[in-house]
Write an enzyme that holds these catalytic residues in place. Structure first.
Site, PDB file in Angstrom:
ATOM      1  N   CYS A 211       0.838  -1.206   0.000  1.00 27.04           N
ATOM      2  CA  CYS A 211       0.000   0.000   0.000  1.00 27.04           C
ATOM      3  C   CYS A 211       0.880   1.265   0.000  1.00 27.04           C
ATOM      4  CB  CYS A 211      -0.977  -0.036   1.176  1.00 27.04           C
ATOM      5  SG  CYS A 211      -2.340   1.123   0.964  1.00 27.04           S
ATOM      6  N   TYR A 212       0.906   2.028   1.083  1.00 25.40           N
ATOM      7  CA  TYR A 212       1.764   3.216   1.100  1.00 25.40           C
ATOM      8  C   TYR A 212       3.212   2.829   0.813  1.00 25.40           C
ATOM      9  CZ  TYR A 212       3.886   7.606   2.407  1.00 25.40           C
ATOM     10  OH  TYR A 212       4.596   8.771   2.359  1.00 25.40           O
TER      11      TYR A 212
ATOM     12  N   HIS B 182      -3.722  -5.260   0.816  1.00 25.25           N
ATOM     13  CA  HIS B 182      -3.117  -5.668   2.095  1.00 25.25           C
ATOM     14  C   HIS B 182      -3.094  -7.193   2.227  1.00 25.25           C
ATOM     15  CE1 HIS B 182      -2.629  -1.762   4.091  1.00 25.25           C
ATOM     16  NE2 HIS B 182      -3.606  -1.403   3.276  1.00 25.25           N
TER      17      HIS B 182
ATOM     18  N   GLU C 102      -1.668  -8.859   4.466  1.00 27.47           N
ATOM     19  CA  GLU C 102      -1.557  -9.263   5.874  1.00 27.47           C
ATOM     20  C   GLU C 102      -2.899  -9.465   6.565  1.00 27.47           C
ATOM     21  OE1 GLU C 102      -0.978  -6.371   4.530  1.00 27.47           O
ATOM     22  OE2 GLU C 102      -1.050  -4.679   5.906  1.00 27.47           O
TER      23      GLU C 102
ATOM     24  N   SER D  79      -0.858 -12.600  38.075  1.00 27.55           N
ATOM     25  CA  SER D  79      -2.248 -12.124  38.061  1.00 27.55           C
ATOM     26  C   SER D  79      -3.215 -13.234  37.705  1.00 27.55           C
ATOM     27  CB  SER D  79      -2.384 -11.000  37.040  1.00 27.55           C
ATOM     28  OG  SER D  79      -2.266 -11.539  35.730  1.00 27.55           O
TER      29      SER D  79
ATOM     30  N   ASP E  29      -0.116 -13.750  30.357  1.00 26.47           N
ATOM     31  CA  ASP E  29       1.251 -13.236  30.255  1.00 26.47           C
ATOM     32  C   ASP E  29       2.064 -13.481  31.522  1.00 26.47           C
ATOM     33  OD1 ASP E  29       0.180 -12.341  27.919  1.00 26.47           O
ATOM     34  OD2 ASP E  29      -0.108 -10.296  28.618  1.00 26.47           O
TER      35      ASP E  29
ATOM     36  N   SER F 281       1.457 -15.568  33.838  1.00 28.32           N
ATOM     37  CA  SER F 281       1.557 -17.007  34.114  1.00 28.32           C
ATOM     38  C   SER F 281       2.674 -17.647  33.297  1.00 28.32           C
ATOM     39  CB  SER F 281       0.236 -17.712  33.780  1.00 28.32           C
ATOM     40  OG  SER F 281      -0.791 -17.201  34.570  1.00 28.32           O
TER      41      SER F 281
ATOM     42  N   LYS G 146       0.997 -11.815  21.572  1.00 27.32           N
ATOM     43  CA  LYS G 146       0.111 -12.584  22.457  1.00 27.32           C
ATOM     44  C   LYS G 146      -0.053 -14.040  22.007  1.00 27.32           C
ATOM     45  CE  LYS G 146      -2.935 -12.054  25.846  1.00 27.32           C
ATOM     46  NZ  LYS G 146      -2.663 -11.250  27.039  1.00 27.32           N
TER      47      LYS G 146
END
Ligand code: XMP
Length: 539
Positions: A105-106, A195, A197, A249, A253, A255, A395
């Site tokens: 794109c750009y 795009h 992606e 917590s 993350d 854990s 994540k």
């Protein structure tokens, strides 16, 4: 982000040394970011091919790029217009290093403008689903798109390339973009107006795979198994014989960070679980038994629910709630870590999206900070060094690492949960009674979602207990109880979200169960607000 270690301070700025450790051992690609909303998706797609990559601002200097030693460079999309004088440009060196370059794109437009082509504003803007006609064979399309085929893509552009730079040929066209995909095979420069992606370009991942594997020649040497071993070595080298504390917590993350650290340094790690009494039903017990009994991790469980609920008495303002919880959290955490005689290091579940140096829409570099999502700041005077074993990961990679480490699916696949817990799902004053009511309703909603096989398709689902009493009728009697709202959204990163489209039979079933089984609630509503304009949480 949700469920990061709750003691997160403002995320550290991208530190070249820290971020690039994995790159020293592995093949790598570089993504130069021009500010697109979906740049992170490019990185995730490339990493899915087993290739380590990083996202840097387009302003990155030439020496730094050369030192990084990428096998190829991707230029992202962005909100600017190449036709405007001061718009962003890639460092010219990108085109002089003999490396494959893919402009998206750009990225395609600036590549063309910088190499002698032409870009113009266009009346024929294309946003959303579009189709391209494959005009010629090309390494990018190998085994995926055939000459003459019509293929679906996702477009989002106003400007378009109108004249190609010397050496390029058009390999796909669309109604709005005569040069929807272009190639200079000799220099290994490729550009796409669409795009690849995003999932709405159905073969996009295969095109990116061709870029990574066929064009850049990467073999895919970056796996979670390798990461685990290398990270363990790195933690050992950094920590030595030092003591580490980690705020647990119960989220993914912290854990995964805790289990990885424990594997690396065993009993030098102490986890502190500050129980504010605002967790979902049964969660505290699960966290304590998982980490203490199953993983044998030294775990301090501090039940501070009286302290937190006491301080929240009479508080109705959402920001005051958050600040109160954040402040107390730090106080209790500090107290507990003083009791064990202090520590040399503080472990945090910081993720890669928190350390990416972002670019603002105007082109100036800035730093991504999600501080409002962390419960508190690093206490002043807490002279500990940071250990952030997940700072190179997205994540979904943390989840993969968690599975690799044997962290139970119930934790690895768990929906994000905010640091301030149920307090921000109880508009108005928070009381122990209200927390108990909400826990019951929430458990029913989640149980029904699991039974329907929908848990993994939903980013977050929860109940909000409303400060509204409504009249109802049960049996022959009148009720005057609280209303609650069900909230369920899909999202990829929590930044934007869509409402999950349950069918009405499902919602009715949940409503029936909640009203019948939870004393104190007599009405159930469903929140149909997307983000934006709503936020995911109600406070
Ligand atoms: P909002 O409500 O801003 O939430 O749309 C986006 C995501 O962030 C989570 N969230 C938090 N996570 N501490 C956290 O760890 C917080 O203070 C916090 N506030 C919101 C929210 O659950 C959603 O996933």
């Amino acid at each position: 982000m949700a469920d990061t270690t709750p003691v997160s301070p403002t995320p550290a700025q991208g530190n070249l040394q820290d971020i690039t450790e994995s790159s020293e051992r592995h093949q790598r690609l570089l993504i130069l970011d021009f500010g697109s909303q979906v740049t992170q998706l490019i990185a995730r797609r490339l990493r899915e091919e087993g290739v380590y990559c990083e996202i840097w601002p387009f302003t990155a200097d030439e020496a730094r790029i050369r030192a990084f030693g990428p096998m190829g460079i991707v230029l992202s999309g962005g909100p600017a217009s190449v036709t405007e004088g001061a718009s962003p440009r890639a460092p010219q060196a990108v085109f002089e290093m003999g490396l494959p370059v893919l402009g998206i794109c750009y990225g395609q437009q600036t590549m063309c403008a910088q190499l002698g082509g032409q870009v113009e504003g266009s009346d024929h803007r294309e946003f959303g689903r579009a189709h391209v006609q494959v005009a010629d064979d090309c390494a990018l399309f190998h085994g995926v798109w055939e000459k003459g085929a019509r293929e679906q893509v996702w477009m989002s552009h106003g400007d378009r390339v109108t004249a190609l730079p010397p050496g390029f040929r058009a390999v796909a066209t669309s109604e709005g973009a005569p040069f929807a995909a272009i190639a200079d095979d000799t220099r290994r420069f490729y550009g796409v107006q669409f795009h690849p992606e995003v999932v709405h370009t159905p073969h996009g991942h295969a095109l990116l795979k061709n870029f990574v594997r066929r064009i850049c020649g990467a073999t895919g040497d970056w796996t979670m198994g390798a990461f685990r071993q290398e990270e363990i070595e790195r933690i050992r080298a950094k920590v030595g014989k030092g003591k580490v504390v980690c705020g647990l917590s119960g989220g993914v993350d912290s854990s995964v960070a805790a289990v990885l650290l424990h594997e690396a340094i065993g009993d030098q790690l102490t986890c502190i679980y500050v129980d504010h009494g605002l967790m979902r039903g049964g969660e505290t017990e699960q966290v304590v038994s998982t980490f203490r009994d199953r993983f044998n991790i030294k775990l301090i469980h501090r039940d501070a629910s009286d302290l937190f609920l006491g301080a929240l008495a009479g508080v109705t303002d959402p920001e005051v709630k958050r600040k109160t919880i954040g402040r107390l959290f730090i106080e209790v955490f500090e107290e507990e870590q003083e009791k064990i005689g202090g520590a040399d290091f503080l472990a945090q579940g910081t993720l890669y999206p928190d350390v990416i140096e972002s670019v603002s829409a105007t082109g100036g570099p800035s730093v991504t900070i999600k501080s409002h999502h962390n419960v508190g700041g690093l206490p002043e005077g807490m002279r500990m060094q940071l250990v952030e074993p997940l700072r190179e990961l997205f994540k979904d990679e943390v989840r993969a690492l968690g599975r690799e480490l044997g962290v139970p699916e119930a934790i690895v696949g768990r929906h994000p949960f905010p640091g301030p817990g149920l307090a921000i799902r109880i508009p108005g004053e928070v009381t122990r009674e209200k927390v108990a009511i909400l826990q019951k309703a929430d458990a029913i909603f989640l149980e029904e979602i699991r039974n329907a096989g929908l848990y993994d398709a939903i980013w977050q689902a929860f109940v909000v207990l409303l400060p509204v009493r409504t009249v109802g009728v049960m049996g022959d009697g009148r009720t005057y109880d609280q209303a609650c709202a069900l909230r369920a959204v899909t999202s990829t990163d929590g930044m934007t979200a869509d409402v999950y489209p349950f069918d009405i039979a499902f919602l009715s079933r949940v409503a029936n169960r909640v009203v019948n089984e939870v004393r104190g609630i007599n009405r159930v509503a469903f929140d149909v607000t997307s983000k934006p304009p709503g936020t995911i949480e109600w406070e």
